[in-house]
Design a protein around this motif. Structure first.
Motif, short mmCIF file in Angstrom:
data_model
loop_
_atom_site.label_atom_id
_atom_site.label_comp_id
_atom_site.label_asym_id
_atom_site.label_seq_id
_atom_site.Cartn_x
_atom_site.Cartn_y
_atom_site.Cartn_z
N GLU A 64 -8.65 6.20 4.75
CA GLU A 64 -8.76 6.29 2.92
C GLU A 64 -9.52 4.84 2.04
O GLU A 64 -9.97 5.08 1.43
CB GLU A 64 -7.28 7.33 2.01
CG GLU A 64 -7.48 8.42 2.63
CD GLU A 64 -6.25 9.07 2.20
OE1 GLU A 64 -5.70 8.03 0.96
OE2 GLU A 64 -5.46 10.34 1.84
N ASP A 65 -8.97 4.32 2.68
CA ASP A 65 -9.29 2.98 2.39
C ASP A 65 -9.91 2.23 2.66
O ASP A 65 -9.47 0.69 3.43
CB ASP A 65 -8.70 2.10 1.18
CG ASP A 65 -8.53 1.03 0.88
OD1 ASP A 65 -9.75 0.28 0.89
OD2 ASP A 65 -7.55 0.52 0.20
N ALA A 66 -11.59 1.86 3.09
CA ALA A 66 -11.97 1.27 4.55
C ALA A 66 -11.48 -0.58 4.18
O ALA A 66 -11.86 -1.63 4.67
CB ALA A 66 -13.13 0.81 3.96
N ASP A 67 -11.21 -0.86 2.83
CA ASP A 67 -11.38 -2.42 2.22
C ASP A 67 -10.18 -2.94 2.96
O ASP A 67 -9.33 -3.78 3.43
CB ASP A 67 -11.29 -2.76 1.52
CG ASP A 67 -12.63 -2.95 0.83
OD1 ASP A 67 -13.45 -2.84 1.33
OD2 ASP A 67 -12.61 -2.92 -0.37
N PHE A 68 -8.91 -2.18 2.86
CA PHE A 68 -6.83 -1.81 3.38
C PHE A 68 -7.05 -2.44 5.04
O PHE A 68 -7.02 -3.15 5.73
CB PHE A 68 -6.63 -0.47 2.71
CG PHE A 68 -5.41 -0.73 3.82
CD1 PHE A 68 -3.98 -1.90 3.40
CD2 PHE A 68 -4.63 -0.06 4.50
CE1 PHE A 68 -2.66 -1.84 3.77
CE2 PHE A 68 -3.77 -0.02 5.01
CZ PHE A 68 -2.28 -1.12 4.30
N ALA A 69 -8.52 -1.11 5.65
CA ALA A 69 -8.42 -1.37 6.79
C ALA A 69 -8.74 -2.55 7.48
O ALA A 69 -8.08 -3.14 8.71
CB ALA A 69 -9.07 -0.30 7.17
N GLN A 70 -9.91 -3.08 6.85
CA GLN A 70 -10.48 -4.53 7.26
C GLN A 70 -9.40 -5.45 6.96
O GLN A 70 -9.42 -5.98 7.98
CB GLN A 70 -11.58 -4.52 6.71
CG GLN A 70 -12.43 -5.86 6.86
CD GLN A 70 -13.63 -6.34 6.11
OE1 GLN A 70 -14.49 -5.36 5.12
NE2 GLN A 70 -14.56 -6.66 6.08
N GLN A 71 -8.54 -5.78 5.76
CA GLN A 71 -7.85 -6.14 5.95
C GLN A 71 -6.26 -6.35 6.93
O GLN A 71 -6.30 -7.88 7.61
CB GLN A 71 -7.02 -5.82 4.26
CG GLN A 71 -8.02 -7.03 3.77
CD GLN A 71 -7.50 -6.63 2.03
OE1 GLN A 71 -6.52 -5.76 1.97
NE2 GLN A 71 -7.53 -7.29 0.79
N ALA B 125 -3.86 5.49 5.37
CA ALA B 125 -4.11 4.80 4.34
C ALA B 125 -5.02 3.65 4.84
O ALA B 125 -6.00 4.19 4.71
CB ALA B 125 -2.92 3.54 4.11
N MET B 126 -5.97 3.55 6.16
CA MET B 126 -6.89 3.25 6.57
C MET B 126 -8.14 4.10 7.05
O MET B 126 -9.08 3.31 6.24
CB MET B 126 -5.99 2.59 8.12
CG MET B 126 -5.47 1.28 8.11
SD MET B 126 -5.12 0.33 9.99
CE MET B 126 -6.47 -0.28 10.46
N LYS C 234 0.70 -0.67 0.09
CA LYS C 234 0.32 0.21 0.23
C LYS C 234 1.25 0.76 0.09
O LYS C 234 0.80 2.06 -0.74
CB LYS C 234 -0.55 0.07 0.92
CG LYS C 234 -1.79 1.08 1.49
CD LYS C 234 -3.03 1.16 0.17
CE LYS C 234 -4.12 1.71 0.78
NZ LYS C 234 -5.13 2.00 -0.80
#
Length: 141
Positions: A81-88, A78-79, A48
């Motif tokens: 701005e990007d909910a999918d990344f945060a979830q992962q 980054a988390m 990321k």
């Protein structure tokens, strides 16, 4: 309710010596599983990050507090701005916590007996619990 797995908590989990000290007490199998999870989360974050953030990530692995703080800040952005990344990231961090917690809870004062007799003393001052024949348990005070 706020999520306890914030960017700061995740960075601390990944990079501080607390993880290093905790891993010393883990079983060999748990250490391997933990190593794989830590590698996976670092790779996910590294994929990321770009430029300075990626360089700070590499230096944070060496335990530099300033770089860990920098990674924490970049990770937080980054988390957000990007909910999918945060979830992962949160899912992997949760798995890391589980490996540590489950391994630390296992094997403490546990004795499995399949047939036969067994004795276990956990405290010299406490009662001795002995398994007898015919599923009878004897407690000597």
């Amino acid at each position: 309710m706020s999520d306890p797995l914030t960017a700061g908590a995740i960075a601390t989990l990944i990079f501080t010596t607390v993880v290093g000290k905790l891993t010393e007490s883990l079983t060999e199998d748990a250490q391997k599983r933990l190593g794989k999870k830590l590698q996976a989360i670092k790779q996910l974050i590294g994929n990321k990050f770009q430029g300075r953030a990626k360089a700070a990530l590499a230096r944070a692995d060496q335990g530099d507090k300033t770089d860990i703080e920098t990674v924490t800040n970049y990770l937080g952005v980054a988390m957000a701005e990007d909910a999918d990344f945060a979830q992962q990231v949160r899912a992997l961090a949760y798995e890391i916590q589980q490996v540590i917690q489950i391994d630390q809870a296992q094997g403490q004062n546990v004795q499995n007996i399949f047939g036969g007799e067994g004795n276990q003393v956990n405290s010299p001052e406490g009662p001795v619990i002995m398994g007898g024949s015919g599923n009878t348990i004897h407690i000597d005070a």
